[in-house]
Design a protein around this motif. Sequence first.
Motif, PDB file in Angstrom:
ATOM      1  N   SER A   1      10.696   3.067  -8.556  1.00  9.76           N
ATOM      2  CA  SER A   1      10.151   4.457  -8.934  1.00  9.76           C
ATOM      3  C   SER A   1      10.467   5.447  -7.539  1.00  9.76           C
ATOM      4  O   SER A   1       9.972   7.051  -8.088  1.00  9.76           O
ATOM      5  N   GLY A   2      10.057   4.875  -6.787  1.00  9.95           N
ATOM      6  CA  GLY A   2       9.828   6.405  -5.580  1.00  9.95           C
ATOM      7  C   GLY A   2       8.637   6.627  -5.499  1.00  9.95           C
ATOM      8  O   GLY A   2       8.414   7.452  -3.778  1.00  9.95           O
ATOM      9  N   ALA A   3       7.727   6.867  -6.137  1.00  7.57           N
ATOM     10  CA  ALA A   3       6.479   7.095  -6.291  1.00  7.57           C
ATOM     11  C   ALA A   3       5.742   5.640  -5.276  1.00  7.57           C
ATOM     12  O   ALA A   3       5.642   4.459  -4.959  1.00  7.57           O
ATOM     13  N   ALA A   4       4.005   6.491  -5.085  1.00 10.20           N
ATOM     14  CA  ALA A   4       3.305   5.639  -4.613  1.00 10.20           C
ATOM     15  C   ALA A   4       3.020   4.384  -5.963  1.00 10.20           C
ATOM     16  O   ALA A   4       2.669   4.670  -6.858  1.00 10.20           O
ATOM     17  N   PHE A   5       2.496   3.447  -5.001  1.00  7.70           N
ATOM     18  CA  PHE A   5       2.324   1.727  -5.741  1.00  7.70           C
ATOM     19  C   PHE A   5       0.669   2.324  -6.962  1.00  7.70           C
ATOM     20  O   PHE A   5       0.479   2.087  -7.930  1.00  7.70           O
ATOM     21  N   ALA A   6      -0.185   3.642  -5.642  1.00  8.92           N
ATOM     22  CA  ALA A   6      -1.291   3.867  -6.428  1.00  8.92           C
ATOM     23  C   ALA A   6      -1.216   4.452  -7.754  1.00  8.92           C
ATOM     24  O   ALA A   6      -2.538   4.399  -8.648  1.00  8.92           O
TER      25      ALA A   6
ATOM     26  N   THR B   1       0.813  -1.325  -0.063  1.00  6.28           N
ATOM     27  CA  THR B   1      -0.031  -0.359  -0.176  1.00  6.28           C
ATOM     28  C   THR B   1       0.820   1.485  -0.159  1.00  6.28           C
ATOM     29  O   THR B   1       0.247   2.556  -0.352  1.00  6.28           O
ATOM     30  N   ARG B   2       2.139   0.905   0.154  1.00  2.66           N
ATOM     31  CA  ARG B   2       3.098   2.946   0.358  1.00  2.66           C
ATOM     32  C   ARG B   2       3.441   2.601  -0.981  1.00  2.66           C
ATOM     33  O   ARG B   2       3.114   2.890  -1.867  1.00  2.66           O
TER      34      ARG B   2
ATOM     35  N   SER C   1      14.799  -5.689  -5.999  1.00  2.91           N
ATOM     36  CA  SER C   1      15.329  -4.238  -6.006  1.00  2.91           C
ATOM     37  C   SER C   1      15.344  -4.010  -7.548  1.00  2.91           C
ATOM     38  O   SER C   1      15.621  -4.846  -8.212  1.00  2.91           O
ATOM     39  N   LEU C   2      14.767  -2.957  -7.970  1.00  2.00           N
ATOM     40  CA  LEU C   2      14.823  -2.991  -9.956  1.00  2.00           C
ATOM     41  C   LEU C   2      15.472  -1.659 -10.498  1.00  2.00           C
ATOM     42  O   LEU C   2      15.369  -0.748  -9.335  1.00  2.00           O
ATOM     43  N   GLU C   3      16.816  -1.527 -11.293  1.00  2.00           N
ATOM     44  CA  GLU C   3      17.634  -0.961 -11.170  1.00  2.00           C
ATOM     45  C   GLU C   3      17.212  -0.807 -13.293  1.00  2.00           C
ATOM     46  O   GLU C   3      17.616  -1.847 -13.935  1.00  2.00           O
ATOM     47  N   VAL C   4      16.515   0.325 -13.683  1.00  2.00           N
ATOM     48  CA  VAL C   4      16.467   0.466 -15.642  1.00  2.00           C
ATOM     49  C   VAL C   4      18.106   0.520 -15.830  1.00  2.00           C
ATOM     50  O   VAL C   4      17.628   1.888 -15.108  1.00  2.00           O
ATOM     51  N   LEU C   5      18.611   0.078 -16.712  1.00  2.00           N
ATOM     52  CA  LEU C   5      20.171   0.987 -17.108  1.00  2.00           C
ATOM     53  C   LEU C   5      19.837   1.133 -18.040  1.00  2.00           C
ATOM     54  O   LEU C   5      20.642   2.702 -18.163  1.00  2.00           O
ATOM     55  N   GLU C   6      18.826   1.162 -18.880  1.00  2.00           N
ATOM     56  CA  GLU C   6      19.268   2.214 -20.610  1.00  2.00           C
ATOM     57  C   GLU C   6      17.912   1.649 -20.946  1.00  2.00           C
ATOM     58  O   GLU C   6      17.129   0.278 -21.000  1.00  2.00           O
ATOM     59  N   VAL C   7      16.926   2.454 -21.630  1.00  2.00           N
ATOM     60  CA  VAL C   7      16.053   2.654 -22.521  1.00  2.00           C
ATOM     61  C   VAL C   7      15.556   3.028 -24.027  1.00  2.00           C
ATOM     62  O   VAL C   7      16.628   3.448 -23.994  1.00  2.00           O
TER      63      VAL C   7
ATOM     64  N   LEU D   1       5.800  -0.299 -18.994  1.00  2.22           N
ATOM     65  CA  LEU D   1       5.460  -1.803 -18.631  1.00  2.22           C
ATOM     66  C   LEU D   1       6.001  -2.715 -17.903  1.00  2.22           C
ATOM     67  O   LEU D   1       5.627  -4.022 -17.016  1.00  2.22           O
ATOM     68  N   MET D   2       7.909  -2.276 -17.863  1.00  2.00           N
ATOM     69  CA  MET D   2       8.689  -3.490 -17.550  1.00  2.00           C
ATOM     70  C   MET D   2       8.487  -3.376 -15.874  1.00  2.00           C
ATOM     71  O   MET D   2       8.248  -4.258 -14.877  1.00  2.00           O
ATOM     72  N   ARG D   3       8.489  -2.213 -15.485  1.00  2.00           N
ATOM     73  CA  ARG D   3       8.213  -1.287 -14.457  1.00  2.00           C
ATOM     74  C   ARG D   3       7.143  -2.484 -13.543  1.00  2.00           C
ATOM     75  O   ARG D   3       7.144  -2.991 -12.488  1.00  2.00           O
ATOM     76  N   SER D   4       5.861  -2.088 -14.041  1.00  2.00           N
ATOM     77  CA  SER D   4       5.019  -3.050 -13.924  1.00  2.00           C
ATOM     78  C   SER D   4       5.326  -5.005 -13.789  1.00  2.00           C
ATOM     79  O   SER D   4       4.551  -5.093 -13.158  1.00  2.00           O
ATOM     80  N   ARG D   5       5.473  -5.072 -14.743  1.00  2.00           N
ATOM     81  CA  ARG D   5       5.952  -6.739 -14.959  1.00  2.00           C
ATOM     82  C   ARG D   5       6.660  -7.508 -13.603  1.00  2.00           C
ATOM     83  O   ARG D   5       6.543  -7.819 -13.230  1.00  2.00           O
TER      84      ARG D   5
END
Length: 137
Positions: free
Chosen positions: A16-21, A9-10, A79-85, A40-44
């Motif tokens: 991303s640091g943003a709230a889940f909602a 819930t947080r 943890s997730l770290e996006v390295l390149e898009v 989409l990648m972050r949501s997966r």
Amino acid sequence: MSTPAGRHTRTCPCGSGAAFARCCGPYVGDGLPAPTAEALMRSRYTAYALGVDDHIFRTWHPRTRPADTAPDPSLRWDSLEVLEVSGGGEEDAEGFVTYRARWSTPAPDHQRGELRERSQFVRRANRWVYLGPDPQF
């Protein structure tokens, strides 16, 4: 707000640091289409972290989707770290997201590891879907 699996819930697990909602919640919990390949990648990742198989299943291209998409319950995604898009914007047809995801297992094993992948995403029926790992990565 009720969240998938009733467990988060947080802050969104995607890092991303943003709230889940306000971050992955609408995609994972409500089934709304992600506007970009990175979203989409972050949501997966979030769906794996929360154990929400439905989102993983529906966002995987049917041509490459395995029969069983259920997350491994023995893994904790830390943890997730996006390295390149590359590509994957709102007007693109294809995109790539390179990331590093760290995981661990509970006692007594206490194993740790990471998954590093350059994922390929394509638009299908005007929605982003995961095609698979880039074979040239």
